[in-house]
Design a protein around this motif. Structure first.
Motif, PDB file in Angstrom:
ATOM      1  N   THR A   2      -5.932  -5.909   7.636  1.00 28.42           N
ATOM      2  CA  THR A   2      -5.409  -4.118   6.505  1.00 28.42           C
ATOM      3  C   THR A   2      -6.172  -4.260   5.784  1.00 28.42           C
ATOM      4  O   THR A   2      -7.545  -5.172   5.272  1.00 28.42           O
ATOM      5  CB  THR A   2      -5.141  -5.379   5.742  1.00 28.42           C
ATOM      6  OG1 THR A   2      -3.207  -6.205   6.211  1.00 28.42           O
ATOM      7  CG2 THR A   2      -3.875  -4.321   4.247  1.00 28.42           C
ATOM      8  N   ALA A   3      -7.224  -2.578   5.388  1.00 32.13           N
ATOM      9  CA  ALA A   3      -8.185  -1.957   4.476  1.00 32.13           C
ATOM     10  C   ALA A   3      -6.944  -1.439   3.217  1.00 32.13           C
ATOM     11  O   ALA A   3      -6.681  -0.312   3.493  1.00 32.13           O
ATOM     12  CB  ALA A   3      -8.895  -1.332   5.716  1.00 32.13           C
ATOM     13  N   TYR A   4      -7.696  -1.694   2.279  1.00 33.53           N
ATOM     14  CA  TYR A   4      -7.807  -1.133   0.341  1.00 33.53           C
ATOM     15  C   TYR A   4      -8.780   0.386   0.809  1.00 33.53           C
ATOM     16  O   TYR A   4     -10.251  -0.432   0.209  1.00 33.53           O
ATOM     17  CB  TYR A   4      -7.210  -1.918   0.096  1.00 33.53           C
ATOM     18  CG  TYR A   4      -6.049  -2.506  -0.117  1.00 33.53           C
ATOM     19  CD1 TYR A   4      -4.936  -2.284   0.077  1.00 33.53           C
ATOM     20  CD2 TYR A   4      -6.043  -3.720   0.269  1.00 33.53           C
ATOM     21  CE1 TYR A   4      -3.334  -2.504   0.065  1.00 33.53           C
ATOM     22  CE2 TYR A   4      -4.854  -4.817   0.647  1.00 33.53           C
ATOM     23  CZ  TYR A   4      -3.189  -3.692   0.337  1.00 33.53           C
ATOM     24  OH  TYR A   4      -2.624  -4.530   0.435  1.00 33.53           O
ATOM     25  N   THR A   5      -8.737   1.112   0.289  1.00 40.38           N
ATOM     26  CA  THR A   5     -10.054   2.078   0.064  1.00 40.38           C
ATOM     27  C   THR A   5     -10.255   1.854  -0.759  1.00 40.38           C
ATOM     28  O   THR A   5      -8.921   1.578  -2.256  1.00 40.38           O
ATOM     29  CB  THR A   5      -9.744   3.510   0.630  1.00 40.38           C
ATOM     30  OG1 THR A   5      -8.876   3.777   0.410  1.00 40.38           O
ATOM     31  CG2 THR A   5     -10.036   3.675   2.485  1.00 40.38           C
ATOM     32  N   MET A   6     -11.322   2.418  -1.373  1.00 40.64           N
ATOM     33  CA  MET A   6     -11.270   2.526  -2.901  1.00 40.64           C
ATOM     34  C   MET A   6     -10.955   4.047  -3.649  1.00 40.64           C
ATOM     35  O   MET A   6      -9.871   3.958  -4.384  1.00 40.64           O
ATOM     36  CB  MET A   6     -12.852   3.325  -3.117  1.00 40.64           C
ATOM     37  CG  MET A   6     -13.752   2.263  -3.729  1.00 40.64           C
ATOM     38  SD  MET A   6     -13.764   1.287  -4.713  1.00 40.64           S
ATOM     39  CE  MET A   6     -13.168   1.827  -6.018  1.00 40.64           C
ATOM     40  N   SER A   7      -9.975   4.659  -2.999  1.00 40.92           N
ATOM     41  CA  SER A   7      -8.793   5.398  -3.134  1.00 40.92           C
ATOM     42  C   SER A   7      -7.474   4.914  -3.745  1.00 40.92           C
ATOM     43  O   SER A   7      -6.822   5.236  -4.458  1.00 40.92           O
ATOM     44  CB  SER A   7      -8.543   6.608  -2.112  1.00 40.92           C
ATOM     45  OG  SER A   7      -9.256   7.560  -2.244  1.00 40.92           O
ATOM     46  N   ASP A   8      -7.527   3.968  -3.007  1.00 42.49           N
ATOM     47  CA  ASP A   8      -5.818   2.980  -3.214  1.00 42.49           C
ATOM     48  C   ASP A   8      -6.100   2.324  -4.054  1.00 42.49           C
ATOM     49  O   ASP A   8      -4.893   2.331  -4.960  1.00 42.49           O
ATOM     50  CB  ASP A   8      -6.161   2.126  -1.771  1.00 42.49           C
ATOM     51  CG  ASP A   8      -5.975   2.960  -0.851  1.00 42.49           C
ATOM     52  OD1 ASP A   8      -4.561   3.435  -0.018  1.00 42.49           O
ATOM     53  OD2 ASP A   8      -6.254   1.840   0.147  1.00 42.49           O
TER      54      ASP A   8
ATOM     55  N   ASP B  32      -7.880   3.382  -7.007  1.00 45.56           N
ATOM     56  CA  ASP B  32      -8.414   4.800  -7.729  1.00 45.56           C
ATOM     57  C   ASP B  32      -6.573   4.636  -7.589  1.00 45.56           C
ATOM     58  O   ASP B  32      -6.337   5.281  -9.168  1.00 45.56           O
ATOM     59  CB  ASP B  32      -8.787   6.462  -7.505  1.00 45.56           C
ATOM     60  CG  ASP B  32     -10.110   5.697  -7.386  1.00 45.56           C
ATOM     61  OD1 ASP B  32     -10.520   4.980  -8.421  1.00 45.56           O
ATOM     62  OD2 ASP B  32     -10.243   6.519  -6.688  1.00 45.56           O
ATOM     63  N   GLU B  33      -5.434   4.991  -7.093  1.00 44.27           N
ATOM     64  CA  GLU B  33      -4.413   5.276  -7.280  1.00 44.27           C
ATOM     65  C   GLU B  33      -3.503   4.171  -8.034  1.00 44.27           C
ATOM     66  O   GLU B  33      -2.658   4.755  -8.679  1.00 44.27           O
ATOM     67  CB  GLU B  33      -4.045   6.115  -5.705  1.00 44.27           C
ATOM     68  CG  GLU B  33      -2.372   6.158  -5.649  1.00 44.27           C
ATOM     69  CD  GLU B  33      -2.103   6.624  -4.759  1.00 44.27           C
ATOM     70  OE1 GLU B  33      -0.727   7.049  -4.327  1.00 44.27           O
ATOM     71  OE2 GLU B  33      -2.295   7.194  -3.513  1.00 44.27           O
ATOM     72  N   ARG B  34      -3.518   3.434  -7.412  1.00 49.11           N
ATOM     73  CA  ARG B  34      -2.440   1.764  -7.201  1.00 49.11           C
ATOM     74  C   ARG B  34      -3.194   1.095  -8.964  1.00 49.11           C
ATOM     75  O   ARG B  34      -1.967   0.711  -9.445  1.00 49.11           O
ATOM     76  CB  ARG B  34      -2.141   1.284  -6.466  1.00 49.11           C
ATOM     77  CG  ARG B  34      -1.405   2.401  -5.119  1.00 49.11           C
ATOM     78  CD  ARG B  34      -1.312   1.582  -4.090  1.00 49.11           C
ATOM     79  NE  ARG B  34      -0.527  -0.304  -4.636  1.00 49.11           N
ATOM     80  CZ  ARG B  34      -0.226  -1.029  -3.458  1.00 49.11           C
ATOM     81  NH1 ARG B  34      -0.183  -0.922  -2.553  1.00 49.11           N
ATOM     82  NH2 ARG B  34       0.064  -1.882  -3.878  1.00 49.11           N
ATOM     83  N   GLY B  35      -4.564   1.224  -8.935  1.00 52.96           N
ATOM     84  CA  GLY B  35      -4.906   0.005  -9.453  1.00 52.96           C
ATOM     85  C   GLY B  35      -5.371  -0.782  -9.219  1.00 52.96           C
ATOM     86  O   GLY B  35      -5.209  -1.819  -7.826  1.00 52.96           O
ATOM     87  N   ILE B  36      -6.986  -2.174  -9.249  1.00 49.73           N
ATOM     88  CA  ILE B  36      -7.037  -3.019  -9.268  1.00 49.73           C
ATOM     89  C   ILE B  36      -6.430  -4.324  -9.129  1.00 49.73           C
ATOM     90  O   ILE B  36      -5.888  -4.858  -7.995  1.00 49.73           O
ATOM     91  CB  ILE B  36      -8.844  -3.092 -10.137  1.00 49.73           C
ATOM     92  CG1 ILE B  36      -9.331  -4.583  -8.845  1.00 49.73           C
ATOM     93  CG2 ILE B  36      -7.511  -3.989 -11.226  1.00 49.73           C
ATOM     94  CD1 ILE B  36      -9.567  -3.898  -7.817  1.00 49.73           C
TER      95      ILE B  36
END
Length: 300
Positions: free
Chosen positions: A192-198, A200-204
């Motif tokens: 599973t990979a969360y990018t910085m875009s994820d 940005d979109e969803r929050g940390i």
């Protein structure tokens, strides 16, 4: 809880000298004192003996084919670190390895997974999923996650492959730089990979909470790998491979606080602090603060 600090001052895996001084810089920034503010006891066992890279030939005969610099030296250091990590866990303490470059994670992961099923959360700008065949640079600090998962030539490398680490429990958080072979592997695998875009979109918060659930599902514990280039270079300037657009100071702390709240961390490492590139030891100081947050330090 007692945290055992193990230094692995290697720069074999990087292409810029100076990261071998990372453990000293992190200690100088007050790591033990920061951990004590989190309510844990810190026991520092010093550094592994690591010959200087300048004394070795990066292109000497290697234990695998393909393109990988200092792979024999890296295997030696990681094998010894693996023993230290496994012994620490057997004695009821939590290992905290200090890099050095990110290649030391091979030793942390194999040691942590020796007698347990583990997951891992990879807080990093990079995927670190290259192999000696796919690497564009030959730098092993871009291969540790591939090595532990047994990809390519690492499948038969006992010193590197951690069979008790599964793809479905492997999570990368904050990815913003990946080579083509790494991107293809992530798409086809159970990693599973969360990018910085994820983020940005969803929050940390939701991203890290999901990562913790995924990494800890059905295993005995989670190895947390924190590469300081995960943060934006404005926050952490002292790293060898900075990538713009990383997490902020507060996002990083909150992520580590969530790690502490989940209470699933089995082992941890802090890597890629390069004091020769730092400003007033700022990045090393940040590493100590984030470690304290991961071990439970809060404002109140």
């Amino acid at each position: 809880m007692t945290v055992r600090i193990i230094g692995a001052p290697t720069d074999y895996g990087a292409n810029r000298r100076g990261v071998d001084m990372g453990p000293s810089a992190i200690r100088y920034a007050g790591l033990a004192a920061e951990l004590e503010t989190a309510g844990v006891a810190a026991r520092d066992t010093g550094d592994l003996l690591v010959p200087r890279a300048e004394e070795r030939d990066p292109d000497a005969e290697q234990p695998t084919s393909g393109k990988a610099k200092f792979l024999r030296e890296t295997s030696d250091v990681c094998s010894r670190l693996s023993e230290e990590v496994a012994a620490t866990l057997a004695e009821g303490e939590v290992p905290l390895a200090l890099g050095g470059d990110h290649s030391i994670a091979i030793g942390s992961l194999t040691g942590s997974a020796r007698d347990a099923e583990i997951g891992t959360i990879w807080f990093d700008a990079h995927a670190d999923l290259n192999t000696p065949e796919t690497t564009p640079s030959g730098n092993v600090h871009g291969m540790p996650l591939a090595a532990a998962l047994g990809l390519g030539e690492f499948a038969d490398a006992e010193w590197a492959h951690a069979p008790n680490l599964r793809e479905e429990n492997t999570v990368i958080v904050g990815l913003r730089s990946a080579d083509s072979a790494e991107r293809e592997y992530i798409k086809e695998s159970d990693v599973t990979a969360y990018t910085m875009s994820d983020i940005d979109e969803r929050g940390i918060a939701p991203v890290v909470e999901e990562a913790l659930v995924t990494a800890s599902r059905g295993v005995d514990g989670v190895h947390v790998s924190l590469d300081l280039d995960w943060l934006d270079p404005n926050e952490a300037p002292g790293v060898g491979t900075p990538v713009r657009g990383g997490v902020t100071y507060r996002e990083a702390h909150f992520a580590m606080e969530l790690v502490a709240e989940a209470d699933v961390m089995r082992s941890m490492e802090l890597v890629e602090v390069n004091p020769t590139l730092d400003q007033h030891n700022e990045t090393a100081g940040l590493a100590t603060e984030l470690a304290a947050s991961a071990f439970g330090k809060t404002v109140l």
